[in-house]
Motif scaffolding. Structure first.
Motif, PDB file in Angstrom:
ATOM      1  N   TYR A 123       0.839  -1.211   0.000  1.00  0.00           N
ATOM      2  CA  TYR A 123       0.000   0.000   0.000  1.00  0.00           C
ATOM      3  C   TYR A 123       0.872   1.259   0.000  1.00  0.00           C
ATOM      4  CZ  TYR A 123      -2.358   3.892   2.280  1.00  0.00           C
ATOM      5  OH  TYR A 123      -2.809   5.144   2.605  1.00  0.00           O
ATOM      6  N   CYS A 127       0.743   3.636  -3.144  1.00  0.00           N
ATOM      7  CA  CYS A 127      -0.104   4.803  -2.885  1.00  0.00           C
ATOM      8  C   CYS A 127       0.672   6.010  -2.359  1.00  0.00           C
ATOM      9  CB  CYS A 127      -1.209   4.433  -1.882  1.00  0.00           C
ATOM     10  SG  CYS A 127      -2.295   3.121  -2.477  1.00  0.00           S
ATOM     11  N   ASN A 128       1.846   5.785  -1.807  1.00  0.00           N
ATOM     12  CA  ASN A 128       2.629   6.895  -1.267  1.00  0.00           C
ATOM     13  C   ASN A 128       4.113   6.676  -1.578  1.00  0.00           C
ATOM     14  OD1 ASN A 128       3.225   9.231   0.112  1.00  0.00           O
ATOM     15  ND2 ASN A 128       2.203   8.619   2.004  1.00  0.00           N
ATOM     16  N   ILE A 215      -8.714  -3.683   2.762  1.00  0.00           N
ATOM     17  CA  ILE A 215      -8.758  -2.215   2.656  1.00  0.00           C
ATOM     18  C   ILE A 215      -7.528  -1.711   1.898  1.00  0.00           C
ATOM     19  CG2 ILE A 215      -8.632  -0.061   3.970  1.00  0.00           C
ATOM     20  CD1 ILE A 215     -10.254  -1.509   6.176  1.00  0.00           C
ATOM     21  N   SER A 216      -6.360  -2.294   2.214  1.00  0.00           N
ATOM     22  CA  SER A 216      -5.128  -1.884   1.520  1.00  0.00           C
ATOM     23  C   SER A 216      -5.246  -2.092   0.024  1.00  0.00           C
ATOM     24  CB  SER A 216      -3.926  -2.683   2.057  1.00  0.00           C
ATOM     25  OG  SER A 216      -3.708  -2.421   3.416  1.00  0.00           O
ATOM     26  N   LEU A 219      -7.528   0.453  -1.783  1.00  0.00           N
ATOM     27  CA  LEU A 219      -6.810   1.707  -2.013  1.00  0.00           C
ATOM     28  C   LEU A 219      -5.753   1.538  -3.104  1.00  0.00           C
ATOM     29  CD1 LEU A 219      -6.378   2.787   1.729  1.00  0.00           C
ATOM     30  CD2 LEU A 219      -8.016   3.683   0.072  1.00  0.00           C
ATOM     31  N   PHE A 222      -7.535   1.512  -6.546  1.00  0.00           N
ATOM     32  CA  PHE A 222      -7.936   2.866  -6.931  1.00  0.00           C
ATOM     33  C   PHE A 222      -6.735   3.662  -7.440  1.00  0.00           C
ATOM     34  CE2 PHE A 222     -11.848   2.724  -4.039  1.00  0.00           C
ATOM     35  CZ  PHE A 222     -12.686   2.557  -5.115  1.00  0.00           C
ATOM     36  N   THR A 223      -5.602   3.532  -6.748  1.00  0.00           N
ATOM     37  CA  THR A 223      -4.395   4.266  -7.151  1.00  0.00           C
ATOM     38  C   THR A 223      -3.878   3.778  -8.497  1.00  0.00           C
ATOM     39  OG1 THR A 223      -3.790   4.561  -4.824  1.00  0.00           O
ATOM     40  CG2 THR A 223      -2.048   4.882  -6.467  1.00  0.00           C
TER      41      THR A 223
END
Length: 309
Positions: A123, A127-128, A215-216, A219, A222-223
């Motif tokens: 994640y 995502c980051n 959940i990870s 996300l 989506f990314t």
């Protein structure tokens, strides 16, 4: 009479595969082969990751810890299975049974949370990415691994103490290792409270990590879908594919084994499910990561190339 029975039960005998008596040699060969492959695969992964500097990243650090944990996990159960398949089932003492249950629960829960840590790593990486090196630093990685182990130790201690404080009247375990439910069936007293405790713990250590991974990945997806480059999307999906495969099989087997109603399956069905998550699932980790992970395959080729040269 009860008191006398309580004091005479000092060891258990696994009935295990007694109903497959004529196939025990075949089962021995199959289980031994799977065990050797599991040990070889997991040791190979740990060795490659430790020797290849390209794999000195959080993702592969967690993978090496998972492989080491899987190796110990199989060591707790499979050698005893192989020994019992060679001849009449050998008794196991109460202390030996408690020890096996303790390490089995510890390592099983440790594996669940290591997979969760790997999901969190994916994640952050996707995502980051700009803060990945800061967030997933060495200290954080060690803390996540230690946290997974500590949770396993605490839960295992609670489970083992609650089970082995009860008196036992029956010596024959309708299973091939000291799992919680089969051992509780040997008790002389009502085990409803302990069964509820086991179910609550199972929900927490299976559904909570599985929910966090779910959940990870929501996300992450989506990314990935927002990425402009098709090549970038493909690469991002590829980095998650191996982990996601292991997660689905691992949590799928664990959910069927510990979250289903206890009377839903027959004894043979329960044992088949148990064989899946104790013998087959540990082999999945090295198979998936060696055959499907590009970076591990490249590291393996480099190691073989150096050895040949």
């Amino acid at each position: 009479m009860k008191t006398e029975n309580h004091t005479t039960v000092r060891e258990f005998v696994f009935e295990g595969f007694s109903s497959f008596h004529e196939h025990q040699l075949t089962l021995f060969i199959v289980f031994l082969s799977l065990y050797v492959l599991t040990l070889a695969g997991n040791i190979l992964i740990v060795t490659i990751i430790s020797l290849d500097r390209h794999l000195h990243t959080p993702m592969y650090f967690f993978l090496s810890m998972l492989s080491a944990s899987e190796t110990l996990y199989t060591l707790v159960i499979i050698p005893k299975i192989l020994l019992d398949l060679l001849g009449p089932s050998k008794p196991i003492s109460l202390a030996g049974c408690a020890t096996q249950m303790f390490f089995f629960i510890t390592l099983a829960i440790n594996n669940c949370f290591l997979l969760t840590a790997m999901g969190y790593d994916r994640y952050v990486a996707i995502c980051n990415p700009l803060r990945y090196a800061v967030i997933m630093n060495k200290k954080v990685c060690i803390q996540l691994v230690c946290g997974a182990c500590i949770i396993g130790l605490i839960v295992a201690m609670i489970q083992v103490v609650s089970v082995f404080r009860m008196p036992f009247c029956i010596t024959k375990v309708a299973h091939f290792f000291c799992d919680i439910r089969p051992v509780m069936k040997l008790c002389c007293i009502d085990t409803t409270v302990h069964e509820v405790l086991t179910l609550i713990i199972s929900v927490l250590v299976i559904l909570v990590p599985m929910g966090l991974i779910f959940i990870s990945y929501i996300l992450i997806i989506f990314t990935i879908l927002q990425m402009a480059s098709a090549e970038g999307r493909k690469k991002a999906f590829a980095t998650c594919a191996s982990h996601l495969t292991v997660v689905i099989v691992h949590y799928g087997c664990a959910s069927i084994a510990y979250l289903k109603p206890k009377s839903e399956n027959t004894r043979d069905q329960d044992q088949l499910i148990s064989v899946t998550y104790t013998v087959i699932t540990p082999l999945l980790n090295p198979v998936v990561y060696i055959l499907r992970n590009k970076e591990v395959k490249e590291a393996l080729c480099r190691a073989i190339g150096r050895k040949l040269s």
